[in-house]
Motif scaffolding. Structure first.
Motif: not given
Length: 452
Positions: A60-66, A80-86
């Protein structure tokens, strides 16, 4: 650049403000709806209420284009978990704040395994800054450049220095000191001075020099240069732990006052050479009985800003030692500046500075990269170190012929092992590191120092 920021606490709020002011496309994520609404209403950012480790929320935040993903929640593991998923869901640079000392020896391994671009430990950075101040107690603030070889040092000018009425250009000959005055705070304002600027008692002076030259200068103006030999620390958190490690390695006697018995046991096991005193640090009689009047350094590191301020004011009344105060809140720095609390350390500023530096470096053309960035003097001045990779309009020209922007000072050029305070005939060359101090915020590239 498109930036996703997870965590809307004090650091997240400060980052959202700074990055949006630099015209980045910022989206903030937090589970606290009120925080998200406050930031999105206060600054030009988009807000999403949700879990930053949820793929649905990240999409929803647009991680594919970040371009950049930043995790600064209160949990190291969640960051760390957030960064791994990102990293799995997008192709962005990922930055995590990790503060637990348990991870301090594993950060390189974590970065490599998860693919994180940068891990920031503000408590460790704060401890390092305090350690520098205790090794050079005449300074109220020290920032380092060129792998620690060059320092930006702040001190208060008193009658003892005998520099009242002296023009800056007279300092090298009068004191035989090879230093460069970069900024002066006076009557609430900040000035980037030229050689004709005349110093006054009460000025807050920031100068640049190598460690050796700074040492010589302080000796000549009668400011303390001998490292402290003992320190009394109130508050036994992560900063106290990291600081004590550094001090003990340098043979400084360390005493830590901590009210929590379980934490005292942890510190006693981890720091067997330190003296751990299990007592309420706000107990004035106890502090006096433990030698407050004779300590060479008093460091207030509790988790409550107001307590740190009051402790430092009490210590100032009863001690001539070096005073250091940790402050978490960023909103009241202008008020605190008038209280004379010795050296004030803001761990959260360090996190913001590092991330802003990293983001600006990503924006640069190949020509020059920001190597180091400090926002100093209550966030009103930026000190930047650029690495020059290719020729530009700023290279190969005598500095006297460069039309530098107003309120900007080119302070230092490092070339290999050579460190020089530049003169009019010097030129910037490819391969140099260049240090600039400016009132203008947002410089991204060395080209930006020259007027269009």
């Amino acid at each position: 650049m498109k930036i996703i920021l997870v965590g809307c606490g004090k650091v997240g709020t400060a980052l959202a403000r700074q990055l949006s002011e630099e015209d980045h496309n910022v989206t903030v994520i937090d589970t606290n709806k009120a925080r998200v609404e406050h930031i999105s209403e206060s600054y030009d950012v988009m807000g999403i209420t949700g879990n930053g480790s949820s793929i649905t929320t990240l999409s929803e935040a647009g991680i594919e284009e970040a371009d950049v993903f930043i995790a600064v929640t209160g949990s190291d593991e969640l960051n760390l978990l957030c960064c791994m998923f990102a990293k799995k869901a997008g192709h962005c640079h990922a930055i995590a704040r990790v503060r637990n000392p348990s991870y301090s020896h594993e950060l390189d391994f974590i970065k490599k395994q998860i693919g994180i671009s940068a891990i920031i430990n503000p408590e460790m950075a704060a401890a390092r800054e305090i350690s520098h101040l205790l090794r050079f107690p005449g300074a109220s603030k020290i920032d380092t450049f060129a792998e620690g070889r060059v320092r930006l040092i702040k001190f208060t000018l008193t009658e003892a220095q005998a520099l009242d009425g002296v023009a800056i250009r007279e300092i090298p000959t009068r004191l035989k000191s090879d230093i460069l005055v970069c900024a002066v705070e006076r009557n609430g304002g900040v000035i980037i001075p030229n050689g004709n600027f005349v110093l006054q008692t009460g000025d807050q002076v920031t100068f640049l020099a190598t460690q050796e030259k700074a040492h010589e200068f302080f000796q000549r103006i009668h400011l303390a240069v001998r490292p402290v030999r003992n320190a009394l620390i109130v508050g036994g958190g992560a900063i106290a732990f990291y600081l004590s490690q550094e001090l003990l390695e340098n043979h400084v006697r360390v005493r830590i006052v901590e009210r929590d018995l379980a934490r005292c046991d942890v510190l006693a096991q981890a720091l067997p050479e330190a003296q751990i005193l299990c007592e309420d640090g706000s107990n004035r009689e106890f502090l006096l009985s433990e030698g407050l009047t004779s300590t060479e350094a008093f460091v207030a590191l509790t988790n409550i800003d107001e307590e740190n301020v009051l402790l430092t004011l009490f210590a100032k009344k009863h001690s001539n030692g070096k005073l250091v105060t940790k402050i978490n809140r960023l909103e009241f720095d202008d008020i605190l500046a008038g209280l004379d609390l010795g050296s004030i350390v803001y761990p959260k500023y360090m996190t913001c500075d590092y991330i802003v530096q990293y983001v600006r470096a990503l924006q640069n053309e190949a020509g020059s990269n920001i190597k180091t960035l400090y926002r100093i003097l209550d966030d009103r001045v930026e000190a930047l170190e650029f690495t020059v990779h290719e020729k530009s309009r700023a290279t190969g020209v005598p500095l006297s012929q460069l039309h530098l922007k107003k309120n900007l000072l080119l302070c230092c050029i490092t070339r290999g092992n050579e460190i020089k305070i530049p003169r009019g005939g010097d030129e910037i060359q490819v391969g140099d590191n260049v240090i600039v101090v400016t009132l203008e915020h947002g410089l991204h590239d060395l080209r930006d120092i020259v007027e269009d």
